[in-house]
Scaffold this active site. Structure first.
Site, PDB file in Angstrom:
ATOM      1  N   GLU A 195      45.441  34.673  31.214  1.00 11.48           N
ATOM      2  CA  GLU A 195      44.367  33.881  31.844  1.00 11.48           C
ATOM      3  C   GLU A 195      43.283  33.708  30.775  1.00 11.48           C
ATOM      4  O   GLU A 195      43.263  32.715  30.065  1.00 11.48           O
ATOM      5  CB  GLU A 195      43.820  34.615  33.069  1.00 11.48           C
ATOM      6  CG  GLU A 195      42.706  33.864  33.782  1.00 11.48           C
ATOM      7  CD  GLU A 195      41.894  34.747  34.733  1.00 11.48           C
ATOM      8  OE1 GLU A 195      41.913  35.983  34.588  1.00 11.48           O
ATOM      9  OE2 GLU A 195      41.189  34.185  35.601  1.00 11.48           O
ATOM     10  N   HIS A 231      48.445  36.455  45.209  1.00 10.37           N
ATOM     11  CA  HIS A 231      47.392  36.729  44.221  1.00 10.37           C
ATOM     12  C   HIS A 231      46.043  36.361  44.820  1.00 10.37           C
ATOM     13  O   HIS A 231      45.537  35.250  44.648  1.00 10.37           O
ATOM     14  CB  HIS A 231      47.688  35.899  42.942  1.00 10.37           C
ATOM     15  CG  HIS A 231      46.655  36.052  41.881  1.00 10.37           C
ATOM     16  ND1 HIS A 231      46.696  35.319  40.709  1.00 10.37           N
ATOM     17  CD2 HIS A 231      45.556  36.828  41.786  1.00 10.37           C
ATOM     18  CE1 HIS A 231      45.663  35.643  39.952  1.00 10.37           C
ATOM     19  NE2 HIS A 231      44.948  36.550  40.594  1.00 10.37           N
ATOM     20  N   GLY A 241      40.389  42.529  36.071  1.00 15.81           N
ATOM     21  CA  GLY A 241      39.267  42.529  35.132  1.00 15.81           C
ATOM     22  C   GLY A 241      39.522  41.638  33.928  1.00 15.81           C
ATOM     23  O   GLY A 241      40.529  40.943  33.851  1.00 15.81           O
ATOM     24  N   ASP A 281      44.433  47.876  42.069  1.00 16.31           N
ATOM     25  CA  ASP A 281      44.185  47.447  40.683  1.00 16.31           C
ATOM     26  C   ASP A 281      43.401  48.467  39.871  1.00 16.31           C
ATOM     27  O   ASP A 281      42.446  49.079  40.377  1.00 16.31           O
ATOM     28  CB  ASP A 281      43.341  46.162  40.694  1.00 16.31           C
ATOM     29  CG  ASP A 281      44.184  44.901  40.699  1.00 16.31           C
ATOM     30  OD1 ASP A 281      45.430  45.016  40.691  1.00 16.31           O
ATOM     31  OD2 ASP A 281      43.588  43.799  40.703  1.00 16.31           O
ATOM     32  N   ARG A 302      28.878  49.010  51.551  1.00 12.59           N
ATOM     33  CA  ARG A 302      28.356  50.375  51.635  1.00 12.59           C
ATOM     34  C   ARG A 302      28.856  51.174  52.837  1.00 12.59           C
ATOM     35  O   ARG A 302      28.799  52.385  52.837  1.00 12.59           O
ATOM     36  CB  ARG A 302      26.814  50.324  51.705  1.00 12.59           C
ATOM     37  CG  ARG A 302      26.150  49.814  50.446  1.00 12.59           C
ATOM     38  CD  ARG A 302      26.169  50.871  49.352  1.00 12.59           C
ATOM     39  NE  ARG A 302      25.680  50.356  48.084  1.00 12.59           N
ATOM     40  CZ  ARG A 302      24.413  50.391  47.692  1.00 12.59           C
ATOM     41  NH1 ARG A 302      23.492  50.905  48.486  1.00 12.59           N
ATOM     42  NH2 ARG A 302      24.061  49.910  46.523  1.00 12.59           N
ATOM     43  N   HIS A 352      47.515  41.241  35.691  1.00 14.93           N
ATOM     44  CA  HIS A 352      46.889  39.994  35.262  1.00 14.93           C
ATOM     45  C   HIS A 352      47.125  39.845  33.765  1.00 14.93           C
ATOM     46  O   HIS A 352      46.935  40.803  33.003  1.00 14.93           O
ATOM     47  CB  HIS A 352      45.374  40.044  35.496  1.00 14.93           C
ATOM     48  CG  HIS A 352      44.959  39.755  36.899  1.00 14.93           C
ATOM     49  ND1 HIS A 352      45.284  40.582  37.946  1.00 14.93           N
ATOM     50  CD2 HIS A 352      44.236  38.731  37.434  1.00 14.93           C
ATOM     51  CE1 HIS A 352      44.781  40.075  39.070  1.00 14.93           C
ATOM     52  NE2 HIS A 352      44.139  38.952  38.789  1.00 14.93           N
TER      53      HIS A 352
END
Ligand SMILES: [Zn+2]
Length: 346
Positions: free
Chosen positions: A198, A14, A168, A136, A69, A195
């Protein structure tokens, strides 16, 4: 740094690749790419890493993504993590990566995935750590990021991508909202992880397991608030990839002594230890091991079991995990660590 702990070969499941960028690297990238940062000096940027809330953390996260970038920025990011692997003897890692953000802010999602993959493959061929990727969906842009990410996975056959994940914020984004995209990814042959537990409570963990089909949960610590959810994780052998310092810094737990790691273990829930976003939380993997041993009371043998869980519950090819099992076994024997179940699984 503890000498024995630092040299033992490690796994972590993780860690966010974009979350491994140090303030120094970010400062350099912003300068080269002429991205205006909301701070005037490197010292101020370092202070920005000392955030006060999850929202503040996500803001900094997106700012950081906007500084990536060029191809060489992605190379530099991967090289930074490879150096971290070298420092802490990390031999197997599953890195969360969010192509959607790079599609929106930078060089394109597909391109970013290609560059990162090539760099990790080169490192592995040269005897470096084995890295696999979890792509993700960022929850905060659900309606666009969900279909984008799943389509990318359906079209790709990337050798390093082992799962779809969900990152997120949790608040306002019930895990069940993502069920259709997770079903599509499973249909396309991908294991899925998410996720949960949390910034969201135990119900998010339950939804991630029952409605998304998650094989592992990132964090999952708030499952401890509901014995039925702990039992669900234990029964189905769903591993929680715990990041103790991250939980402290984002105030998921008020203090270290309140951390539920031990309660998860006592309930029979498989656990691994990870850093999540090391420079953001001022931590590293050896530091997480030290914290678990010195402050949460885990023995070296228990720590080692958590380390092996990284291979038992990791999603790399079986042959790769078997090879790493043997490597870890040799190190454990040399260090005098009692190995309970190293050769039974995987
Ligand atoms: Zn995370």
């Amino acid at each position: 740094m503890d000498e024995l702990l630092s040299r033992l070969p490690k796994t972590e499941l993780h860690v966010h690749l974009e979350g491994t960028i140090s303030p120094e690297t970010l400062w350099k990238m912003a300068e080269v790419n002429h991205v205006a940062l909301p701070v005037g000096s490197l010292a101020e940027l370092r202070r920005l890493y000392d955030f006060k809330s999850f929202d503040h953390f996500i803001e900094l996260w997106l700012l950081m993504c906007s500084c990536l970038r060029s191809d060489s920025d992605f190379d530099r990011m991967v090289d930074g993590y490879l150096a971290e692997c070298e420092r802490h003897a990390i031999r197997y890692a599953e890195l969360h990566f969010t192509p959607y953000n790079h599609e929106r802010l930078g060089i394109g999602g597909r391109r970013s995935l290609e560059i990162v993959t090539r760099r990790f493959e080169e490192a592995e061929r040269a005897g470096g750590p084995v890295a696999r990727l979890i792509v993700d969906i960022p929850s905060e842009a659900a309606d666009e990021s969900g279909p984008y990410t799943v389509r990318l996975l359906e079209e790709e056959a990337n050798p390093l991508v082992v799962a779809l994940g969900l990152g997120g914020p949790e608040a306002g984004f019930p895990r069940s909202r993502f069920a259709a995209w997770f079903a599509r990814a499973r249909q396309a042959g991908y294991p899925v992880v998410a996720h949960a537990g949390e910034t969201g409570g135990a119900s998010h963990v339950r939804e991630a397991v029952l409605e998304l089909g998650a094989r592992r949960i990132q964090h999952g610590v708030r499952a401890a608030e509901d014995p039925a959810v702990l039992a669900l994780l234990a029964e189905r052998s769903i591993c929680c990839d715990v990041a103790v310092t991250s939980n402290l810094r984002l105030k998921v737990v008020p203090e270290l002594s309140a951390h539920p790691l031990r309660r998860l273990l006592d309930a029979g829930v498989p656990v691994t230890l990870s850093t999540d976003d090391p420079p953001f939380f001022g931590t590293d993997l050896t530091g997480e091991w030290e914290l678990a041993r010195d402050r949460l009371g885990l023995s070296l043998a228990e720590l080692w079991e958590l380390n092996l869980n990284g291979l038992r519950y990791g999603l790399a090819e079986t042959g790769v995990r078997r090879r790493l099992f043997r490597e870890l076994e040799r190190s454990a024997t040399a260090a005098g660590i009692r190995v309970a179940r190293a050769t039974e699984e995987a």
